[in-house]
Design a protein around this motif. Structure first.
Motif, mmCIF file in Angstrom:
data_model
loop_
_atom_site.group_PDB
_atom_site.id
_atom_site.type_symbol
_atom_site.label_atom_id
_atom_site.label_comp_id
_atom_site.label_asym_id
_atom_site.label_seq_id
_atom_site.Cartn_x
_atom_site.Cartn_y
_atom_site.Cartn_z
ATOM 1 N N UNK A 10 -6.959 6.265 2.681
ATOM 2 C CA UNK A 10 -5.949 6.395 1.632
ATOM 3 C C UNK A 10 -5.394 7.806 1.753
ATOM 4 N N UNK A 11 -4.128 7.927 2.155
ATOM 5 C CA UNK A 11 -3.569 9.230 2.509
ATOM 6 C C UNK A 11 -2.431 9.603 1.560
ATOM 7 N N UNK A 12 -2.533 10.740 0.860
ATOM 8 C CA UNK A 12 -1.427 11.199 0.019
ATOM 9 C C UNK A 12 -0.179 11.469 0.852
ATOM 10 N N UNK A 13 0.958 10.964 0.392
ATOM 11 C CA UNK A 13 2.226 11.204 1.083
ATOM 12 C C UNK A 13 3.125 12.112 0.249
ATOM 13 N N UNK A 14 3.154 11.885 -1.050
ATOM 14 C CA UNK A 14 4.007 12.681 -1.937
ATOM 15 C C UNK A 14 3.343 12.777 -3.306
ATOM 16 N N UNK A 15 3.340 13.981 -3.860
ATOM 17 C CA UNK A 15 2.808 14.195 -5.206
ATOM 18 C C UNK A 15 3.896 14.751 -6.125
ATOM 19 N N UNK A 16 3.726 14.487 -7.427
ATOM 20 C CA UNK A 16 4.639 15.021 -8.414
ATOM 21 C C UNK A 16 4.153 16.355 -8.945
ATOM 22 N N UNK A 17 4.786 16.823 -10.014
ATOM 23 C CA UNK A 17 4.526 18.163 -10.531
ATOM 24 C C UNK A 17 3.187 18.291 -11.233
ATOM 25 N N UNK A 18 2.542 17.174 -11.577
ATOM 26 C CA UNK A 18 1.218 17.216 -12.210
ATOM 27 C C UNK A 18 0.104 16.905 -11.215
ATOM 28 N N UNK A 19 0.468 16.736 -9.951
ATOM 29 C CA UNK A 19 -0.495 16.335 -8.937
ATOM 30 C C UNK A 19 -0.622 14.827 -8.823
ATOM 31 N N UNK A 20 0.112 14.077 -9.647
ATOM 32 C CA UNK A 20 0.066 12.619 -9.555
ATOM 33 C C UNK A 20 0.737 12.151 -8.280
ATOM 34 N N UNK A 21 0.128 11.168 -7.656
ATOM 35 C CA UNK A 21 0.693 10.625 -6.423
ATOM 36 C C UNK A 21 1.930 9.794 -6.738
ATOM 37 N N UNK A 22 2.999 10.079 -6.034
ATOM 38 C CA UNK A 22 4.234 9.294 -6.113
ATOM 39 C C UNK A 22 4.256 8.266 -4.992
ATOM 40 N N UNK A 23 3.726 8.672 -3.834
ATOM 41 C CA UNK A 23 3.597 7.747 -2.701
ATOM 42 C C UNK A 23 2.225 7.930 -2.051
ATOM 43 N N UNK A 24 1.580 6.814 -1.732
ATOM 44 C CA UNK A 24 0.251 6.794 -1.118
ATOM 45 C C UNK A 24 0.270 5.866 0.090
ATOM 46 N N UNK A 25 -0.254 6.348 1.210
ATOM 47 C CA UNK A 25 -0.335 5.511 2.415
ATOM 48 C C UNK A 25 -1.692 4.819 2.465
ATOM 49 N N UNK A 26 -1.664 3.496 2.527
ATOM 50 C CA UNK A 26 -2.888 2.708 2.690
ATOM 51 C C UNK A 26 -2.976 2.293 4.161
ATOM 52 N N UNK A 27 -4.031 2.738 4.826
ATOM 53 C CA UNK A 27 -4.234 2.421 6.248
ATOM 54 C C UNK A 27 -5.366 1.420 6.353
ATOM 55 N N UNK A 28 -5.042 0.247 6.894
ATOM 56 C CA UNK A 28 -6.049 -0.793 7.075
ATOM 57 C C UNK A 28 -6.160 -1.216 8.523
ATOM 58 N N UNK A 29 -7.139 -2.047 8.804
ATOM 59 C CA UNK A 29 -7.320 -2.505 10.181
ATOM 60 C C UNK A 29 -6.236 -3.506 10.578
ATOM 61 N N UNK A 30 -5.563 -4.123 9.584
ATOM 62 C CA UNK A 30 -4.532 -5.119 9.884
ATOM 63 C C UNK A 30 -3.118 -4.583 9.703
ATOM 64 N N UNK A 31 -2.945 -3.628 8.777
ATOM 65 C CA UNK A 31 -1.606 -3.064 8.586
ATOM 66 C C UNK A 31 -1.686 -1.761 7.813
#
Length: 443
Positions: free
Chosen positions: A338-359
């Motif tokens: 689970x890889x952070x891609x973009x965070x907002x001003x409070x540290x909340x994730x706006x975009x998160x990359x989910x890396x799996x074995x299938x996609x």
């Protein structure tokens, strides 16, 4: 101008059971009391062996009357979801929506607000907090409506319906959810709009005083009523509107630290700064373990959640891969990262990359991330991820997080602490909505 009436959708179903302790007048010319049941049948309301398109039940004037509804669901899709018997002042209206019935409460804005501030938090909270919440709850509602000929009518704004933006072409699935424009009533009674539970939870004289003292007051910014968002706990830093919903920047919903003594706020859009912030416990109004304050702010079912400023959730590989598959409808296979891609001003994730074995897929915004990583809703999207390994793939994922909710606008726990520390409601509002002003819309 008189105080406007609003319509609140309470519950829907094939059957609605309701009762009147004293006689109410029905729209079909009868007086009725006791336990009743309305049933959906062939596009009609079946009640007392007759069929109707719509029914209304009006309380007697100048009498302390209420009606009861059975099996009202509160906390829909949240971890505190449950059913209750609830009591309401005002008129009961039953309509047909789709292939079921909906019970609607017709009530004045000010009576509605007394319930909202008693439902959103304990009515024993400090008077200044209750005043502040009365103003923002009124502002939120009036922002969604416009006054026309003495009645409140829905104002549909661009993208005011539950809105989602999907982009899977670039291996991204980005959604945001806003308050849906209900077709047959102004607002619903659950967290989707504002918690409204009628007179089910006793309204103290302080709650009544808070609404009365701020009667008609709303928050304004440059001539427009503020979109006064609020959440349980910001986690020490305010999030900005555009990072949670549509890409609109409101000048009164901005990056700031939830403190008067510590002004400096690290740039939490930078991963290293967010990681440090979330793993520590910085000074903030909402950084409190004071049970007296928390019991004033949180209802009994909210107090079931002990950790809100900083929290941890742990998933095994199997738990996480099955959860993400179930919640997203996408089979990622086993989860690699689970890889952070973009965070907002409070540290909340706006975009998160989910890396799996299938996609691999990037998801967002904050609520979509919270929905995907929990059976209900993760407390917030401000989290960092640690992995434990057995073989080649992670065997466990530990999420360490901050705050409860989206973190935009008023932080209820932070505002409760401010109230206890002697801040006036005007000061609380100017802290959480910088640059806003108070204005009376009606007397």
């Amino acid at each position: 101008m008189q105080v406007p009436l609003i319509t609140v959708g309470i519950l829907s179903g094939k059957e609605i059971e309701f009762s009147f302790p004293i006689k109410f007048s029905s729209s079909v010319g009868t007086e009725i009391s006791g336990t009743q049941k309305a049933i959906y049948q062939n596009g009609k309301i079946q009640w007392q062996e007759k069929e109707y398109d719509e029914l209304s039940f009006i309380p007697p004037q100048n009498a302390p009357a209420f009606f009861e509804l059975k099996d009202v669901t509160i906390g829909i899709n949240f971890h505190w979801e449950r059913k209750e018997v609830q009591k309401f002042k005002g008129e009961l209206k039953i309509i047909v929506e789709g292939e079921q019935l909906t019970a609607i409460n017709v009530i004045s804005i000010e009576e509605y607000l007394i319930s909202v501030i008693s439902s959103e938090m304990s009515a024993t909270a400090s008077l200044e907090l209750l005043k502040a919440h009365a103003v923002i709850s009124r502002s939120w509602l009036v922002n969604k409506l416009r006054v026309e000929n003495g009645e409140l009518r829905v104002t549909l704004q661009p993208d005011s319906a539950a809105h989602s933006q999907l982009s899977i072409l670039n291996s991204q699935l980005i959604k945001w959810y806003d308050h849906e424009a209900h077709k047959n009533f102004d607002v619903c009674a659950d967290d989707h709009c504002q918690r409204y539970q009628g007179i089910t939870r006793a309204s103290t004289p302080q709650a009544i005083e808070a609404v009365s003292a701020t009667r008609g007051e709303v928050l304004m910014y440059k001539g427009a009523i503020c979109d006064a968002r609020f959440s349980k706990c910001c986690g020490g830093a305010f999030e900005e509107f555009q990072n949670c919903w549509e890409n609109v920047k409101h000048p009164y919903l901005i990056r700031q630290r939830d403190s008067k003594t510590e002004k400096q706020l690290p740039d939490l859009t930078i991963e290293a700064e967010a990681d440090k912030w979330i793993r520590t416990s910085p000074v903030a109004f909402c950084n409190t373990q004071d049970k007296k304050i928390l019991s004033q702010v949180l209802n009994n079912y909210d107090q079931e959640t002990a950790d809100f400023y900083r929290w941890k959730v742990s998933y095994s590989q199997q738990e996480l891969s099955e959860l993400i598959h179930q919640r997203s409808g996408i089979d990622f296979g086993q989860i690699i990262d689970l890889i952070p891609v973009e965070r907002g001003t409070s540290g909340r994730l706006v975009r998160l990359k989910i890396v799996g074995t299938l996609r691999t897929l990037i998801i967002g915004k904050e609520l979509e991330i919270r929905r995907t990583l929990s059976t209900s809703h993760l407390y917030s999207s401000a989290f960092v991820v640690d992995k434990e390994y057995g073989d080649e793939l992670p065997s466990r994922f530990i999420l360490t997080g901050a705050g409860w909710g989206h973190g935009v606008g008023l932080c209820q726990i932070g505002a409760a602490v401010m109230g206890e520390q002697g801040y006036k409601y005007e000061e609380i509002l100017s802290h959480y909505y910088p640059g806003s002003t108070l204005e009376k819309q009606y007397k």
